[in-house]
Scaffold this active site. Structure first.
Site, mmCIF file in Angstrom:
data_model
loop_
_atom_site.group_PDB
_atom_site.id
_atom_site.type_symbol
_atom_site.label_atom_id
_atom_site.label_comp_id
_atom_site.label_asym_id
_atom_site.label_seq_id
_atom_site.Cartn_x
_atom_site.Cartn_y
_atom_site.Cartn_z
ATOM 1 N N SER A 49 -9.829 1.640 2.692
ATOM 2 C CA SER A 49 -8.948 2.419 1.851
ATOM 3 C C SER A 49 -7.878 1.592 1.133
ATOM 4 C CB SER A 49 -8.262 3.488 2.690
ATOM 5 O OG SER A 49 -7.394 2.901 3.638
ATOM 6 N N LYS A 102 0.842 -1.198 0.000
ATOM 7 C CA LYS A 102 0.000 0.000 0.000
ATOM 8 C C LYS A 102 0.875 1.244 0.000
ATOM 9 C CE LYS A 102 -3.990 1.905 2.553
ATOM 10 N NZ LYS A 102 -4.878 1.728 3.704
ATOM 11 N N SER A 114 -10.011 -0.760 6.891
ATOM 12 C CA SER A 114 -9.407 -0.521 5.573
ATOM 13 C C SER A 114 -8.645 -1.699 4.972
ATOM 14 C CB SER A 114 -8.479 0.690 5.635
ATOM 15 O OG SER A 114 -9.236 1.872 5.577
#
Lengths: 94, 477
Positions: free
Chosen positions: B154, B79, B178
């Site tokens: 997210s 990420k 997330s």
């Protein structure tokens, strides 16, 4: 109620430059979010147990094993938007 | 041999690499080809690293020497808020557009030691704020199962990358769901470890008392492998847990369901799938009881007070002085204000404003202090059902999200609607307990199979229980 003055105040606290449209939109949105999160004010109850009681402890360490001075300077300074030699250049403060 | 990415797990890939069925280079190439083919439609990645094959070659050298670790040569997506020294990292924000990480995150250090191969950095909601990966400064990510839908967020890019066979595993971060919610939307496995199990050093901070890095994988066994490798104490994170021996459960397990909490706002398809999942576990020998968590319904409100408070504080460091974007203006103050006004997107600004509101004098007691008090009551609710004198359970089960992946654009106009997608995932962050999201089947809509998911929460440091239930649910050995 969130007033336009409140929005100005919050934006200034957050160091945020906002357009007029942004301010208007944020006013409505924050109003609606506050409407939702305000439910907690009607919940009766005080903190009974400290959160994660077993886990809370002070975490301290001796200030030793410091890195050799300057070994990260170049890497960190390379990320600065503006610099002069080994200094980060900023606007006059005083 | 030809590499069938769809069939691979970390363990299988490791076995093939050890037996020299294929090399780490060939495996990395297979993933790069897959990304090349699919990422134009999905946009899981913000950047594919230019040294992927070099990393793979190093892994091959290690394999040749017989020194391979389980993760040596395993291609992983990271990420865009986890730091890899020297590589760009932006938290999907304009304010960090050309920023290069100056050190490795602790989890990256561990993965490097193990010889994992980093494929690239994945798309996300800016600063991990959002549940759909639509709040990225670098374009939206599409759900690999239906391009018209969001992948969740997210960590949507990480989940989509794994789901489309664009990475064998990925790391995300989970502040209120997330990792788990996008895993659920994309039909893969996501783990939020116990708070403190993975170091937060090198994770761009959002809500520091809630943030936890977590793995996104195709199987529960893979999540377990990454969990064991990355659960290492780190002196650089003062909330990192001290080393401990993992417990093991052999007894028959009882799972609690907070039925009261499932009554409102759950999509009928999600509820039907949830009830079927309960039946499936019942026939596998698990006992179920209804449990009561009286304060859990307030979790989302508590979360949307504490998280913005912490986030607005953490984001104060982005001022255009030492790194990142700097917008020119005549004075220093004007420079801060302009830099932040230009650099942050709409959702980030919203949360900074909200954080400042709940922390302002006059509102501090009514919001921030009250939320903290209630946080401890939610924690007590969980403690009671896990360790209390009454009905005790080993784990708690809920759907991962109240709805399946929603259409792109559907919730952008109404932030509160977007926040409601976190309803079942935030309690674990508030309490700091581990939670595992596993895929539980699909629903068919417009001829497409849309994934659904369920979530198990366990007591602190009892990931072992979650892995056991998850593996048994998915029929993994």
């Amino acid at each position: 109620m969130i007033s336009p003055e409140d929005i100005e105040k919050l934006a200034s606290l957050g160091r945020l430059d906002l357009s007029r449209e942004e301010k208007e939109r944020l006013g409505t949105e924050i109003e609606s979010i506050l409407g939702y999160i305000s439910e907690i004010q009607h919940v009766v109850g005080e903190a009974e147990v400290p959160l994660g009681k077993q886990e809370l402890r002070n975490v301290v360490r001796e200030d030793n094993d410091v890195d050799e001075s300057g070994i990260y300077s170049k890497m960190l300074l390379d990320e600065a938007p503006d610099r002069e030699g080994n200094y980060v250049r900023v606007k006059k403060i005083l | 041999m030809t590499i069938d990415l769809a069939q691979l797990s970390i363990r299988k890939a490791h076995d093939h690499l050890s037996k020299k069925d294929f090399s780490a280079r060939e495996l990395a190439q297979a993933y790069l080809r897959s990304i090349e083919k699919k990422d134009a439609d999905v946009h899981a990645y913000i950047e594919i690293y230019d040294d992927v094959l070099l990393q793979a070659d190093k892994a091959d050298e290690r394999i040749a020497l017989g020194e391979a670790d389980m993760l040596t040569g395993i291609p992983i997506a990271i990420k865009d808020n986890i730091l890899i020294a020297g590589k760009k990292v932006s938290a999907a924000s304009k304010i960090l557009e050309n920023y290069h990480a100056t050190y490795d995150a602790h989890v990256i250090e561990l993965l490097k030691k193990a010889g994992a191969v980093f494929l690239g950095r994945t798309n996300m909601d800016e600063f991990a704020m959002g549940g759909s990966t639509e709040h990225s400064a670098y374009g939206i990510t599409h759900n690999p199962h239906d391009f018209s839908r969001v992948p969740g967020g997210s960590s949507g890019g990480s989940a989509a990358a794994v789901a489309m066979d664009g990475a064998l595993a990925a790391l995300g971060s989970d502040t209120g769901g997330s990792v788990r919610q996008p895993a659920s939307f994309c039909g893969v496995v996501g783990l939020k470890p116990t708070y403190g199990n993975f170091s937060r050093s090198g994770l761009i901070a959002m809500g520091s008392s809630l943030d936890q890095i977590g793995p996104i994988t195709k199987t529960v066994a893979d999540a377990e492998i990454l969990f064991r490798q990355l659960r290492v104490h780190d002196p650089k994170d003062s909330t990192s847990l001290a080393a401990y021996e993992e417990k093991k459960s052999t007894e028959k397990l009882t799972i609690g369901i907070p039925y009261d909490f499932l009554e409102k706002g759950v999509d009928p398809a999600v509820r039907k799938n949830f009830d079927e999942s309960v039946k499936k576990l019942e026939s596998a020998g698990y006992a179920f009881v209804s449990v009561s968590l009286p304060h859990v319904e307030h979790s989302l409100a508590i979360y949307y007070i504490l998280m913005p408070a912490e986030a607005s504080t953490n984001l104060a460091r982005f001022d255009g002085v030492r790194y990142g974007l700097r917008a020119d203006a005549p004075t220093l103050l004007a420079q801060y204000v302009k830099t932040r006004g230009r650099g942050f997107g709409a959702e980030v600004k919203r949360r900074i404003m909200l954080g400042n509101y709940v922390l302002s004098s006059g509102y501090y007691d009514a919001y921030y202090n009250k939320a903290n008090a209630l946080r401890s009551l939610v924690a007590k609710d969980f403690d009671t059902v896990f360790n209390g004198n009454g009905v005790r359970v080993h784990a708690i089960m809920t759907p991962t999200a109240p709805t399946p992946a929603f259409p792109i654009g559907a919730r952008m106009a109404d932030p509160l609607q977007m926040y409601l997608a976190d309803i079942f995932t935030v309690p674990a962050n508030i309490v700091g307990i581990p939670a595992l999201a596993v895929p539980s089947g699909t629903m068919v809509e417009s001829g497409k199979n849309i994934p659904l998911g369920i979530q198990f929460m366990g007591p602190h440091r009892r990931e072992d229980i979650l892995f056991r239930i998850g593996k048994s649910f998915l029929g993994e050995s």
